[in-house]
Write a protein that holds these residues in place. Sequence first.
Motif, mmCIF file in Angstrom:
data_model
loop_
_atom_site.group_PDB
_atom_site.id
_atom_site.type_symbol
_atom_site.label_atom_id
_atom_site.label_comp_id
_atom_site.label_asym_id
_atom_site.label_seq_id
_atom_site.Cartn_x
_atom_site.Cartn_y
_atom_site.Cartn_z
ATOM 1 N N ASP A 280 0.936 -1.764 0.343
ATOM 2 C CA ASP A 280 0.265 0.058 -0.120
ATOM 3 C C ASP A 280 0.454 1.496 -0.156
ATOM 4 O O ASP A 280 0.687 1.796 0.342
ATOM 5 C CB ASP A 280 -1.082 -0.173 1.250
ATOM 6 C CG ASP A 280 -2.393 -1.358 1.531
ATOM 7 O OD1 ASP A 280 -1.844 -1.623 0.290
ATOM 8 O OD2 ASP A 280 -2.396 -1.740 2.054
ATOM 9 N N ASN A 281 2.069 0.896 -0.655
ATOM 10 C CA ASN A 281 2.888 2.322 -1.284
ATOM 11 C C ASN A 281 3.572 2.842 0.720
ATOM 12 O O ASN A 281 4.130 3.986 0.488
ATOM 13 C CB ASN A 281 1.907 3.736 -1.324
ATOM 14 C CG ASN A 281 0.995 3.586 -3.070
ATOM 15 O OD1 ASN A 281 1.285 2.568 -3.806
ATOM 16 N ND2 ASN A 281 0.395 3.976 -3.360
ATOM 17 N N LEU A 426 -0.484 -4.893 15.684
ATOM 18 C CA LEU A 426 -0.143 -4.815 13.366
ATOM 19 C C LEU A 426 -0.890 -3.036 13.137
ATOM 20 O O LEU A 426 -1.596 -2.827 13.956
ATOM 21 C CB LEU A 426 -1.034 -5.032 13.109
ATOM 22 C CG LEU A 426 -0.718 -7.061 13.584
ATOM 23 C CD1 LEU A 426 -1.482 -7.937 12.647
ATOM 24 C CD2 LEU A 426 1.395 -7.671 12.719
ATOM 25 N N THR A 427 0.124 -2.463 11.875
ATOM 26 C CA THR A 427 -0.383 -0.940 11.910
ATOM 27 C C THR A 427 -1.539 -1.308 11.001
ATOM 28 O O THR A 427 -1.701 -2.885 10.687
ATOM 29 C CB THR A 427 0.618 -0.747 11.019
ATOM 30 O OG1 THR A 427 0.950 -1.527 9.993
ATOM 31 C CG2 THR A 427 1.987 -0.218 11.586
ATOM 32 N N LYS A 428 -2.269 -0.309 10.579
ATOM 33 C CA LYS A 428 -3.321 -0.426 9.892
ATOM 34 C C LYS A 428 -2.760 -1.104 8.786
ATOM 35 O O LYS A 428 -4.063 -1.716 7.947
ATOM 36 C CB LYS A 428 -4.031 1.096 10.103
ATOM 37 C CG LYS A 428 -4.950 0.362 8.705
ATOM 38 C CD LYS A 428 -5.887 2.145 9.092
ATOM 39 C CE LYS A 428 -7.457 2.046 8.516
ATOM 40 N NZ LYS A 428 -7.642 3.657 8.184
ATOM 41 N N GLU A 429 -2.086 -0.334 7.786
ATOM 42 C CA GLU A 429 -1.043 -1.582 6.605
ATOM 43 C C GLU A 429 -1.276 -2.561 6.627
ATOM 44 O O GLU A 429 -1.214 -3.669 6.028
ATOM 45 C CB GLU A 429 -0.018 -0.329 6.438
ATOM 46 C CG GLU A 429 -0.209 1.332 5.798
ATOM 47 C CD GLU A 429 -0.508 2.296 6.852
ATOM 48 O OE1 GLU A 429 -1.319 3.125 6.758
ATOM 49 O OE2 GLU A 429 -0.134 1.522 8.319
ATOM 50 N N GLU A 430 -0.486 -3.161 7.555
ATOM 51 C CA GLU A 430 -0.102 -4.758 7.790
ATOM 52 C C GLU A 430 -1.016 -5.323 7.672
ATOM 53 O O GLU A 430 -1.648 -6.821 7.629
ATOM 54 C CB GLU A 430 0.845 -4.612 8.948
ATOM 55 C CG GLU A 430 1.817 -4.164 9.233
ATOM 56 C CD GLU A 430 2.688 -3.432 10.343
ATOM 57 O OE1 GLU A 430 3.980 -3.491 9.799
ATOM 58 O OE2 GLU A 430 2.387 -4.122 11.213
ATOM 59 N N GLN A 432 -4.585 -4.601 7.421
ATOM 60 C CA GLN A 432 -5.580 -4.518 5.615
ATOM 61 C C GLN A 432 -4.691 -5.781 4.900
ATOM 62 O O GLN A 432 -5.273 -6.404 3.883
ATOM 63 C CB GLN A 432 -5.340 -3.858 5.572
ATOM 64 C CG GLN A 432 -5.969 -2.043 5.638
ATOM 65 C CD GLN A 432 -6.194 -1.219 5.843
ATOM 66 O OE1 GLN A 432 -5.395 -1.037 5.144
ATOM 67 N NE2 GLN A 432 -7.331 -0.322 6.074
ATOM 68 N N HIS A 433 -3.352 -5.462 4.630
ATOM 69 C CA HIS A 433 -2.588 -6.357 3.655
ATOM 70 C C HIS A 433 -2.691 -7.846 4.359
ATOM 71 O O HIS A 433 -2.624 -8.605 3.348
ATOM 72 C CB HIS A 433 -1.552 -6.553 3.989
ATOM 73 C CG HIS A 433 -0.355 -6.996 3.004
ATOM 74 N ND1 HIS A 433 -0.739 -6.459 1.459
ATOM 75 C CD2 HIS A 433 0.819 -8.308 2.551
ATOM 76 C CE1 HIS A 433 0.188 -7.389 0.542
ATOM 77 N NE2 HIS A 433 0.707 -7.966 1.860
#
Length: 444
Positions: A280-281, A426-430, A432-433
């Motif tokens: 996610d960039n 976890l971070t939000k990006e992790e 979601q991934h």
Amino acid sequence: MLQAQEILLERYQLQKVLGKSAIRQTWLARDLTNEEQVVVKLLTANDQLQWHDIQLFEREAKVLQQLNHLRIPQYYDDFVLKGDIVYFALVQEYIPAKSIKELLASGTTFSETEVRGIAIAVLKILIYLHKLNPPVLHRDIKPSNLLLDRSRNQNQIYLVDFGAVQDRVAAEGATFTVVGTYGYAPLEQFGGRATPASDLYALGATLINLATNISPADLPQFDSRMQFSHLVKFNPGFIRWLQQMTEPNLEYRFHTATEALKALETNELATKNLTTNNIDNQIFDPSILSIRKSLEKLEIYIPTDESPMKLVFGGGALLLWILFILTSGGTASTWIGWLFFLLGAAIAAWLTLPGFVENDVFIDNKNFEIRWKLFGIRFRKQRGNALEIEKAYISKTGGIGHKKVLEIILAVGINEYSFGRLKSGLTKEESQHIASEIRNWLGI
């Protein structure tokens, strides 16, 4: 019946019968003008010929003239052969390949990769047909109408026999001649109401036939749905995709070949073990998150990000406290000290140890397993049926000694299975991934 070596119109020399019935003959012939082999389809005008047979034959010739696709036999000619018996004739390109029906009968088995490849190839043909104006519906996709050319180490699929073709979608209130093969044609087609999704059903049933080597008509059914998942060891996402392709209810089936292809390609990509540190960039340290995947298995490893020095300092402080108690004599205060020591140790462990919990998540063709480990020692395990996972999403949950943190939830009926770091989260990006990878791999 015509005989081998006969010449039609002083041009087409019959060579070998490829198929026949009471009113139909299909011949392999040689075009004497260019010495190329062709297929000659003949409709016999006898007392068993019905008017709708002539309609379908004429429609096939008309539609084939308009088609231009590398994986559809090319139209060459059509004519009426008059004599003691009248024949309606159609001449088209000959594809020197065996049908999938012949291959199955000879004992050929198809791997999941091969079945997926055939699915993608036929969907691309259907996208072409269905996007014509008006749309062209094949209406009789089945193993005998798919040719597989394995020459030159290339598996090329051809869609043949447009004898049941429909060159437009039925208007509201109108119906068409009922055609199709039992087991492969959906219910709405037997009601004369074929749509592009009807061809998708037939393709799905054909692919299930390839996967199981059992005719769809012979498979057990529940609520009009073919039951086949117990017979194959395919990726759960591909099984779900096949189930949606063969949904008896049009509302729940893929509506277009483009939609079906996109869903299959999404699942296909989710099974590739591609490594990337760009999610996610945002750049992530590969040591934070490990995802390994194939058609057969999805493995996710979530390590701790806590520093081992935290345990070193914590252990040192506890050791000093123990030494203080041991050297303070046998007074009553010593026992109070021990009480405070035990209470402090428990609180320290409660606040610190969850940050060192690691998760291993394994999902294969049948089951899933979530393992919880502390310092490499497993202390908890959860298992379930991978095909029963309905959702994979992220949710905030209570973190120990901290604000709420994100975890991934697997929903199986009324049960929920969660995983993720207990302390820092976890971070939000992790999150979601990971959830996205699971959904795409499972096809949900």
